[in-house]
Design an enzyme around this catalytic site. Structure first.
Site, mmCIF file in Angstrom:
data_model
loop_
_atom_site.group_PDB
_atom_site.id
_atom_site.type_symbol
_atom_site.label_atom_id
_atom_site.label_comp_id
_atom_site.label_asym_id
_atom_site.label_seq_id
_atom_site.Cartn_x
_atom_site.Cartn_y
_atom_site.Cartn_z
ATOM 1 N N ASN A 10 0.866 -1.173 0.000
ATOM 2 C CA ASN A 10 0.000 0.000 0.000
ATOM 3 C C ASN A 10 0.907 1.229 0.000
ATOM 4 O OD1 ASN A 10 -1.779 2.070 0.533
ATOM 5 N ND2 ASN A 10 -2.267 1.425 2.627
ATOM 6 N N TRP A 11 1.048 1.831 -1.168
ATOM 7 C CA TRP A 11 1.994 2.955 -1.288
ATOM 8 C C TRP A 11 1.443 4.247 -0.689
ATOM 9 C CZ3 TRP A 11 4.342 2.886 -6.935
ATOM 10 C CH2 TRP A 11 4.966 1.642 -7.154
ATOM 11 N N LYS A 12 0.179 4.253 -0.324
ATOM 12 C CA LYS A 12 -0.461 5.469 0.195
ATOM 13 C C LYS A 12 -0.220 6.644 -0.771
ATOM 14 C CE LYS A 12 -0.099 3.478 4.729
ATOM 15 N NZ LYS A 12 -0.186 3.619 6.159
ATOM 16 N N HIS A 100 -9.683 1.677 4.452
ATOM 17 C CA HIS A 100 -8.435 1.812 5.208
ATOM 18 C C HIS A 100 -8.681 2.767 6.381
ATOM 19 C CE1 HIS A 100 -4.369 2.899 6.320
ATOM 20 N NE2 HIS A 100 -3.987 1.776 5.734
ATOM 21 N N GLU A 102 -7.000 5.100 7.575
ATOM 22 C CA GLU A 102 -6.714 6.514 7.298
ATOM 23 C C GLU A 102 -7.904 7.174 6.609
ATOM 24 O OE1 GLU A 102 -2.997 5.794 5.323
ATOM 25 O OE2 GLU A 102 -2.074 5.310 7.240
ATOM 26 N N GLU A 172 -5.799 -4.587 10.512
ATOM 27 C CA GLU A 172 -4.736 -3.612 10.764
ATOM 28 C C GLU A 172 -5.039 -2.839 12.046
ATOM 29 O OE1 GLU A 172 -2.663 -2.479 6.828
ATOM 30 O OE2 GLU A 172 -4.386 -1.190 7.041
ATOM 31 N N GLY A 178 2.169 2.465 10.770
ATOM 32 C CA GLY A 178 3.168 3.527 10.620
ATOM 33 C C GLY A 178 3.860 3.927 11.911
ATOM 34 N N SER A 219 2.998 -1.898 10.403
ATOM 35 C CA SER A 219 4.443 -1.974 10.637
ATOM 36 C C SER A 219 5.037 -3.343 10.306
ATOM 37 C CB SER A 219 4.771 -1.548 12.078
ATOM 38 O OG SER A 219 4.395 -0.198 12.273
ATOM 39 N N GLY A 240 2.602 -1.030 4.325
ATOM 40 C CA GLY A 240 2.644 0.383 3.969
ATOM 41 C C GLY A 240 4.074 0.853 3.749
ATOM 42 N N GLY A 241 4.655 1.481 4.768
ATOM 43 C CA GLY A 241 5.969 2.100 4.666
ATOM 44 C C GLY A 241 7.027 1.207 4.014
HETATM 45 P P1 PGA Z 1 2.501 0.471 7.670
HETATM 46 O O1 PGA Z 1 1.069 0.684 6.979
HETATM 47 O O2 PGA Z 1 3.052 -0.842 7.124
HETATM 48 O O3 PGA Z 1 3.320 1.660 7.241
HETATM 49 O O4 PGA Z 1 2.276 0.400 9.136
HETATM 50 C C1 PGA Z 1 0.180 -0.374 6.779
HETATM 51 C C2 PGA Z 1 -1.086 0.158 6.153
HETATM 52 O O5 PGA Z 1 -1.502 1.267 6.526
HETATM 53 O O6 PGA Z 1 -1.694 -0.509 5.308
#
Ligand code: PGA
Length: 257
Positions: A10-12, A100, A102, A172, A178, A219, A240-241
């Site tokens: 997930n590149w956001k 998600h 966010e 999640e 993050g 994470s 994500g990251g």
């Molecule tokens: P993260 O994000 O790996 O940076 O914690 C995961 C996500 O939000 O899908």
């Protein structure tokens, strides 16, 4: 049937389409020569990079699937700034991340909206990766299970069993996204197994709960991925990251092979 692990990046809101080319090429290089048949790898760039990444992956015959990070539930219409499932399907997008945290926390996404989008995704042969998870306060208050149960039940309400069986959920914990904090493999396993039982109950069929793929997200890094993916009910990760670093993401993928 055995569930095939899915590792989805997930590149956001990161990477221009030019930077996206570089990242996907690096990922292809990192994973070249590896037999990827044991796991599915997906990249979910921002909308502006979907077409670029699609053509690059098709031209170079990369075995990665393409995913989007959101979509509208309508096929088309006067919805300024939105992108429809029809548009994603035309780009041969396979997965779409829905709900998600966010988007739920910052952009007002609701369970009902997620449910409409999930139905629209199935209608257009897109596979939703539907997200759920609790906040730190909810976890401390012993509300993890009731939170995820509500999100899963409402998100999948009215969807046909056979479609649910083919879809994907990402568990999640919000406090792990993050932050560098990860749920322990045992804690993640416990909640993921609970989600399977919720789905089996909701659809009155053990097999639906057994068939659906459930990912862990929050994470995930090369150093913790294997212990999480080795859990019996966890079928890979939503990353994500760490998905923005081709070497790190490739190492995560390798831990699922
Ligand atoms: P993260 O994000 O790996 O940076 O914690 C995961 C996500 O939000 O899908």
């Amino acid at each position: 049937m055995a569930r095939k692990p899915l590792i989805a990046g997930n590149w956001k809101m990161f990477k221009t389409h030019l930077e996206a080319i570089k990242l996907v090429q690096q990922l292809g290089y990192e994973l070249a020569g590896h037999d990827l048949s044991a796991a599915e790898v997906a990249v979910c760039p921002p909308f502006t990079s979907l077409r670029t990444v699609q053509t690059l992956m098709e031209d170079d015959r990369m075995e990665f699937a393409l995913g989007a990070q959101n979509m509208h539930s309508e096929d088309e219409g006067a919805f300024t700034g939105e992108v429809s499932p029809v548009m994603l399907q035309a780009l041969r997008v396979r997965y779409v991340i829905l709900g998600h945290s966010e988007r739920r926390e910052l952009l007002g996404e609701t369970d009902e909206g997620v449910n409409q989008k999930a139905k629209a995704a199935f209608k257009h042969e897109l596979t939703p990766i539907m997200c759920c998870g609790e906040t730190e306060a909810e976890r401390e208050g012993g509300l993890t299970q009731s939170k995820v149960e509500g999100q899963v039940r409402k998100g999948l309400a009215g969807v046909k069993d056979e479609l649910v069986a083919r879809s994907v959920i990402a568990y999640e914990p919000i406090w792990a996204i993050g932050t560098g904090k990860t749920a322990t493999p045992d804690d993640a396993q416990e909640t993921v197994s609970f989600i399977r039982s919720v789905i089996a109950k909701q659809f009155g069929d053990e097999e639906v709960g057994t068939a659906i793929r459930i990912l862990y997200g929050g994470s995930v890094k090369a150093g913790n991925a294997k212990a999480l993916f080795d859990q019996p009910d966890i079928d890979g990760g939503l990353v994500g990251g760490a998905s923005l670093d081709a070497g790190e993401f490739a190492a995560i993928v390798k831990s699922a092979l």
